[in-house]
Scaffold this motif. Structure first.
Motif, PDB file in Angstrom:
ATOM      1  N   ALA B 255       0.684  -1.048   0.225  1.00 26.18           N
ATOM      2  CA  ALA B 255       0.084  -0.054  -0.070  1.00 26.18           C
ATOM      3  C   ALA B 255       0.769   1.216   0.011  1.00 26.18           C
ATOM      4  CB  ALA B 255      -0.911  -0.118   1.057  1.00 26.18           C
ATOM      5  N   LEU B 256       2.251   1.148   0.459  1.00 21.95           N
ATOM      6  CA  LEU B 256       2.798   2.558   0.327  1.00 21.95           C
ATOM      7  C   LEU B 256       3.290   2.935  -0.940  1.00 21.95           C
ATOM      8  CD1 LEU B 256       5.410   1.477   3.386  1.00 21.95           C
ATOM      9  CD2 LEU B 256       3.290   2.643   3.692  1.00 21.95           C
ATOM     10  N   LEU B 257       3.195   2.112  -1.880  1.00 27.60           N
ATOM     11  CA  LEU B 257       3.489   2.465  -3.441  1.00 27.60           C
ATOM     12  C   LEU B 257       2.244   3.491  -3.767  1.00 27.60           C
ATOM     13  CD1 LEU B 257       4.260  -1.095  -4.832  1.00 27.60           C
ATOM     14  CD2 LEU B 257       5.916   0.862  -4.618  1.00 27.60           C
ATOM     15  N   ASN B 258       1.274   3.446  -3.123  1.00 28.20           N
ATOM     16  CA  ASN B 258       0.126   4.492  -3.344  1.00 28.20           C
ATOM     17  C   ASN B 258       0.631   5.852  -2.926  1.00 28.20           C
ATOM     18  OD1 ASN B 258      -1.707   2.994  -4.444  1.00 28.20           O
ATOM     19  ND2 ASN B 258      -2.622   2.062  -2.658  1.00 28.20           N
ATOM     20  N   LEU B 259       1.926   5.988  -2.172  1.00 29.52           N
ATOM     21  CA  LEU B 259       2.139   7.368  -2.085  1.00 29.52           C
ATOM     22  C   LEU B 259       1.771   8.608  -3.124  1.00 29.52           C
ATOM     23  CD1 LEU B 259       3.966   9.409  -0.320  1.00 29.52           C
ATOM     24  CD2 LEU B 259       6.060   8.908  -1.386  1.00 29.52           C
ATOM     25  N   GLY B 260       1.152   9.569  -2.866  1.00 27.54           N
ATOM     26  CA  GLY B 260       0.999  10.469  -3.774  1.00 27.54           C
ATOM     27  C   GLY B 260      -0.364  10.219  -4.598  1.00 27.54           C
ATOM     28  N   HIS B 261      -0.815   8.862  -4.326  1.00 27.50           N
ATOM     29  CA  HIS B 261      -1.949   8.351  -5.322  1.00 27.50           C
ATOM     30  C   HIS B 261      -3.147   9.086  -4.951  1.00 27.50           C
ATOM     31  CE1 HIS B 261       1.287   6.389  -7.408  1.00 27.50           C
ATOM     32  NE2 HIS B 261       0.632   6.037  -8.182  1.00 27.50           N
ATOM     33  N   THR B 262      -3.538   9.110  -3.677  1.00 24.69           N
ATOM     34  CA  THR B 262      -4.770   9.577  -3.184  1.00 24.69           C
ATOM     35  C   THR B 262      -5.285  10.875  -3.670  1.00 24.69           C
ATOM     36  OG1 THR B 262      -4.382   8.779  -1.003  1.00 24.69           O
ATOM     37  CG2 THR B 262      -6.215  10.102  -1.120  1.00 24.69           C
ATOM     38  N   THR B 263      -4.434  11.890  -3.695  1.00 25.46           N
ATOM     39  CA  THR B 263      -4.471  13.145  -4.627  1.00 25.46           C
ATOM     40  C   THR B 263      -4.735  12.964  -6.110  1.00 25.46           C
ATOM     41  OG1 THR B 263      -3.278  14.338  -2.740  1.00 25.46           O
ATOM     42  CG2 THR B 263      -3.595  15.607  -4.732  1.00 25.46           C
ATOM     43  N   ALA B 264      -3.539  12.135  -6.566  1.00 25.06           N
ATOM     44  CA  ALA B 264      -3.402  11.749  -7.969  1.00 25.06           C
ATOM     45  C   ALA B 264      -4.769  11.505  -8.504  1.00 25.06           C
ATOM     46  CB  ALA B 264      -2.178  11.003  -8.358  1.00 25.06           C
ATOM     47  N   HIS B 265      -5.283  10.481  -7.964  1.00 22.08           N
ATOM     48  CA  HIS B 265      -6.533   9.732  -8.520  1.00 22.08           C
ATOM     49  C   HIS B 265      -7.559  10.715  -8.573  1.00 22.08           C
ATOM     50  CE1 HIS B 265      -4.945   5.391  -7.320  1.00 22.08           C
ATOM     51  NE2 HIS B 265      -4.588   5.786  -8.648  1.00 22.08           N
ATOM     52  N   ALA B 266      -7.650  11.404  -7.424  1.00 15.85           N
ATOM     53  CA  ALA B 266      -8.810  12.560  -7.372  1.00 15.85           C
ATOM     54  C   ALA B 266      -8.560  13.357  -8.532  1.00 15.85           C
ATOM     55  CB  ALA B 266      -8.840  13.043  -6.149  1.00 15.85           C
ATOM     56  N   LEU B 267      -7.312  14.045  -8.574  1.00 12.15           N
ATOM     57  CA  LEU B 267      -7.008  15.081  -9.679  1.00 12.15           C
ATOM     58  C   LEU B 267      -7.428  14.451 -11.147  1.00 12.15           C
ATOM     59  CD1 LEU B 267      -3.508  16.412  -8.457  1.00 12.15           C
ATOM     60  CD2 LEU B 267      -5.661  17.788  -9.162  1.00 12.15           C
ATOM     61  N   GLU B 268      -6.799  13.311 -11.397  1.00 11.10           N
ATOM     62  CA  GLU B 268      -7.123  12.681 -12.550  1.00 11.10           C
ATOM     63  C   GLU B 268      -8.598  12.578 -12.998  1.00 11.10           C
ATOM     64  OE1 GLU B 268      -4.432   9.089 -14.133  1.00 11.10           O
ATOM     65  OE2 GLU B 268      -4.251   9.304 -11.627  1.00 11.10           O
ATOM     66  N   ALA B 269      -9.348  12.173 -11.924  1.00 15.21           N
ATOM     67  CA  ALA B 269     -10.758  12.040 -12.162  1.00 15.21           C
ATOM     68  C   ALA B 269     -11.544  13.465 -12.534  1.00 15.21           C
ATOM     69  CB  ALA B 269     -11.406  11.282 -10.956  1.00 15.21           C
ATOM     70  N   GLU B 270     -11.276  14.456 -11.505  1.00 16.54           N
ATOM     71  CA  GLU B 270     -11.661  15.613 -11.605  1.00 16.54           C
ATOM     72  C   GLU B 270     -11.418  16.309 -12.928  1.00 16.54           C
ATOM     73  OE1 GLU B 270     -13.935  16.859  -9.441  1.00 16.54           O
ATOM     74  OE2 GLU B 270     -14.030  18.829 -10.213  1.00 16.54           O
ATOM     75  N   ALA B 271     -10.198  16.258 -13.463  1.00 20.47           N
ATOM     76  CA  ALA B 271      -9.718  16.916 -14.579  1.00 20.47           C
ATOM     77  C   ALA B 271     -10.163  16.075 -15.657  1.00 20.47           C
ATOM     78  CB  ALA B 271      -8.143  16.757 -14.683  1.00 20.47           C
ATOM     79  N   GLY B 272     -10.692  14.817 -15.679  1.00 24.68           N
ATOM     80  CA  GLY B 272     -11.109  14.183 -16.607  1.00 24.68           C
ATOM     81  C   GLY B 272     -10.116  13.255 -17.302  1.00 24.68           C
ATOM     82  N   TYR B 273     -10.160  11.956 -17.111  1.00 21.66           N
ATOM     83  CA  TYR B 273      -9.076  11.065 -17.751  1.00 21.66           C
ATOM     84  C   TYR B 273      -8.396  11.448 -18.876  1.00 21.66           C
ATOM     85  CZ  TYR B 273     -10.035   8.210 -13.612  1.00 21.66           C
ATOM     86  OH  TYR B 273     -10.335   8.124 -12.253  1.00 21.66           O
ATOM     87  N   GLY B 274      -7.220  11.522 -19.020  1.00 22.19           N
ATOM     88  CA  GLY B 274      -6.301  11.705 -20.171  1.00 22.19           C
ATOM     89  C   GLY B 274      -6.149  13.340 -20.268  1.00 22.19           C
ATOM     90  N   THR B 275      -6.738  14.135 -19.532  1.00 28.38           N
ATOM     91  CA  THR B 275      -6.625  15.684 -19.663  1.00 28.38           C
ATOM     92  C   THR B 275      -5.238  15.549 -18.833  1.00 28.38           C
ATOM     93  OG1 THR B 275      -8.854  16.029 -19.306  1.00 28.38           O
ATOM     94  CG2 THR B 275      -7.312  17.787 -19.033  1.00 28.38           C
ATOM     95  N   MET B 276      -5.156  15.086 -17.635  1.00 27.69           N
ATOM     96  CA  MET B 276      -3.834  15.159 -16.993  1.00 27.69           C
ATOM     97  C   MET B 276      -3.253  13.815 -16.807  1.00 27.69           C
ATOM     98  SD  MET B 276      -3.293  16.352 -12.923  1.00 27.69           S
ATOM     99  CE  MET B 276      -3.425  18.200 -13.009  1.00 27.69           C
ATOM    100  N   LEU B 277      -2.067  13.718 -17.156  1.00 32.90           N
ATOM    101  CA  LEU B 277      -1.460  12.244 -17.014  1.00 32.90           C
ATOM    102  C   LEU B 277      -1.164  11.858 -15.905  1.00 32.90           C
ATOM    103  CD1 LEU B 277       1.141  12.644 -20.286  1.00 32.90           C
ATOM    104  CD2 LEU B 277      -1.137  11.737 -20.194  1.00 32.90           C
ATOM    105  N   HIS B 278      -1.202  10.584 -15.758  1.00 34.49           N
ATOM    106  CA  HIS B 278      -0.882   9.864 -14.439  1.00 34.49           C
ATOM    107  C   HIS B 278       0.194  10.551 -13.646  1.00 34.49           C
ATOM    108  CE1 HIS B 278      -1.382   7.226 -11.098  1.00 34.49           C
ATOM    109  NE2 HIS B 278      -0.168   6.518 -11.372  1.00 34.49           N
TER     110      HIS B 278
END
Lengths: 369, 369
Positions: B255-278
């Motif tokens: 689960a530590l590999l998810n560092l940065g990913h809580t915010t990242a997943h929310a950003l990608e979803a909010e921006a629309g997938y593909g708008t902001m790269l992972h």
């Protein structure tokens, strides 16, 4: 009240057990609680069933037990029959799991026959990359076969069971009282698979099953004698012996469970699924396999008449229906997914017990049909 | 020519290795042969790719290598992008596997970015209950992440990666020359994941990556220096260290590999997938996680400016785009599937190396955004 029987299903990576008895639907809540990791909350869970089983009240009984144990079950009711084993239905289950907010610690409980067990088990295996599940078979066939060994599957247009997984359940709960609501023809069909177990593991049981057939068929429901529990336990132990140490089907031991099935699968497909029940087709397939084996001198000559007599006592067919062209069966058996194009490997009974895998050419199969 | 680097990926139940080098697409035929059980025939197999990767010629090179090794490959080309990670596409793959007569011993080779790897791996995991597969990542992001650890997935309308499996590949082949055909923005995006690995395992590497950024970004293609291979090997080793012994994600290490990913997943979803790269979203997520950690006194104060400097050297964003409402990110991060409704567990950098899982309330996250 007789205590339930417990059969260890010690398969990697998740050893579990089958519980066989009467009135066990009320214990599913406890089984689900035991399946949770230590300290996990008893939250939402899913009960997957079909409309026949739901109409008989079994899914409601399971849901009540789960609620009593502190779970919050959603019940998904699929259409009865093989049609439920589709990718579309799996997709609908996943969509409803998402709507119900099932998470990585949520449990799926499959309550029904082989089709429900197979598709619900597959849905559980892939939901969030695998959640725990409990198999509650409500047909004799599913008790003897689909619920033991962790195989899950859906069908494609191109063939049966092409997509699936091996995902061991956390528990298998066999409540014999559910068999009282089963149509008699389906109960008889289940005996076809059990006859197969007797051929593999205990030939003497073939005659015992024949002479006890009437009592066995009358012993489902809340007040039957122990013969049904004995018989189910026997079938579960035989299947477990073959699955153990070969859970991923790499060593050929588990393949022996396909005894009678090369012919059976071809018959079911040729007759149209649902026209001939699986156990009916298996009964014919067993007689065909025994005939080939007797002619080769591989097994005792008495096996064929013994099988015919037992199948007849169960009311199961032993001959190809006159409406079916044997050449079509030979053809279909050739392209069974378990065989490469150039050869047909069949399971043939060995002398006194067990079976072997052997190549059977077209002519030999045709003659036996 | 430098010999390829080999990194052991010793994950149960199928230990395998990652090979990192240049000109490796021509070796896939040998890798596929090694993945077969002893004595199995080299028959039909499937190459799954997307139209961008196919246009670059990589899938054809893999197919040629497979043919040269005696296989008979069919190539399935999916639409490029996250849209390929659907149940419909998996269903189409299974239908084409059936048409090509792939059987239990057939191999699936996934050639592409994370979406191709995820959906092809899932298709392989469920085809006839699991066939061997080989991952051939052709993006820096997929080399650093999706191809290591055996996670496969498809998306539902209800969320990303809701359906999938853990199905270890038989081999992972990383041909750095494929990165020469990658759009520069995607190469930079991959460096976001690698920055995460540096935070987890080797803080000193953050500055080294920053000062070497220009050379690194120029070193893809057939003639680059060793800095790209060094960097990919580092990321693969860090990911492997976290996956090892926690392949099924039960102990929290992975689960530590998810560092940065809580915010990242929310950003990608909010921006629309593909708008902001992972990897762009991950860069922002890393800075946010570091900021929370610094404010709590959990890690060294220099981590935040070091991360910002490195991300800027890679051309990655470090601030929330002005078009995005921070409240929406707080909201979306609350319903991330990895969290229960009542709390948001985030991965926060620890002092000097490593990270910890910790509950972060809404206000603290909002302040850091």
């Amino acid at each position: 009240v007789t205590a339930p029987r417990r059969v260890p299903l010690d398969f990697p990576p998740r050893p579990h057990e089958a519980t066989i008895g009467r009135g066990l639907l009320g214990t599913i809540g406890e089984s689900a609680a035991s399946a949770l990791p230590d300290g996990a909350a008893r939250g939402v869970c899913a009960v997957v069933t079909d409309d026949h089983v739901a109409a008989a009240g079994h899914a409601a009984a399971v849901a009540a037990s789960l609620r009593a144990a502190g779970f919050d079950p959603v019940v998904e009711t699929l259409p009865a029959g093989e049609a439920a084993k589709s990718l579309d239905v799996a997709g609908r289950l996943w969509t409803s799991f998402a709507a119900a907010r099932l998470d990585r610690g949520s449990i799926v409980v499959a309550v029904g026959g082989g089709a429900v067990i197979d598709v619900a088990g597959f849905a559980a295996s892939a939901w969030m990359r695998g959640v725990p599940w409990i198999a509650v078979p409500t047909t004799l066939l599913a008790m003897a076969d689909a619920s033991v060994g962790g195989k899950t599957a859906v069908n494609l247009h191109a063939g049966k069971n092409l997509v699936g997984s091996i995902h061991m359940p956390s528990a298998v709960v066999m409540d014999l009282t559910t068999l009282a609501t089963l149509p008699p023809r389906e109960l008889r069909s289940g005996l076809g698979e059990i006859l197969k177990c007797a051929v593999l593991a205990e030939r003497g049981r073939i005659a015992a099953l024949r002479s006890g057939a009437a009592a066995l068929l009358a012993s489902s429901g809340p007040a039957g004698d122990e013969s049904l529990a004995d018989t189910v336990e026997f079938a579960v132990r035989v299947k477990a012996d073959h699955v153990r140490d070969d859970a991923t089907e790499t060593r050929g031991v588990r393949a022996l469970l396909n005894l009678g099935h090369t012919t059976a699968h071809a018959l079911e497909a040729e007759a149209g699924y649902g026209t001939m029940l699986h156990g009916e087709a298996v009964a014919i397939g067993l007689v065909v396999a025994a005939r080939i084996s007797v002619r080769r001198g591989l097994c005792e000559p008495s096996l064929e008449p013994d099988l015919v007599a037992a199948a007849e006592a169960f009311g199961l067919p032993t001959l190809l229906p006159s409406s079916i062209d044997p050449s079509r069966i030979v053809e279909r058996a050739r392209i069974d997914k378990k065989h490469t194009a150039s050869r047909r490997r069949m399971v043939l009974p060995a002398r006194d017990r067990g079976a072997v895998l052997s190549d059977v050419p077209d002519d030999e199969l045709r003659a036996a049909l």
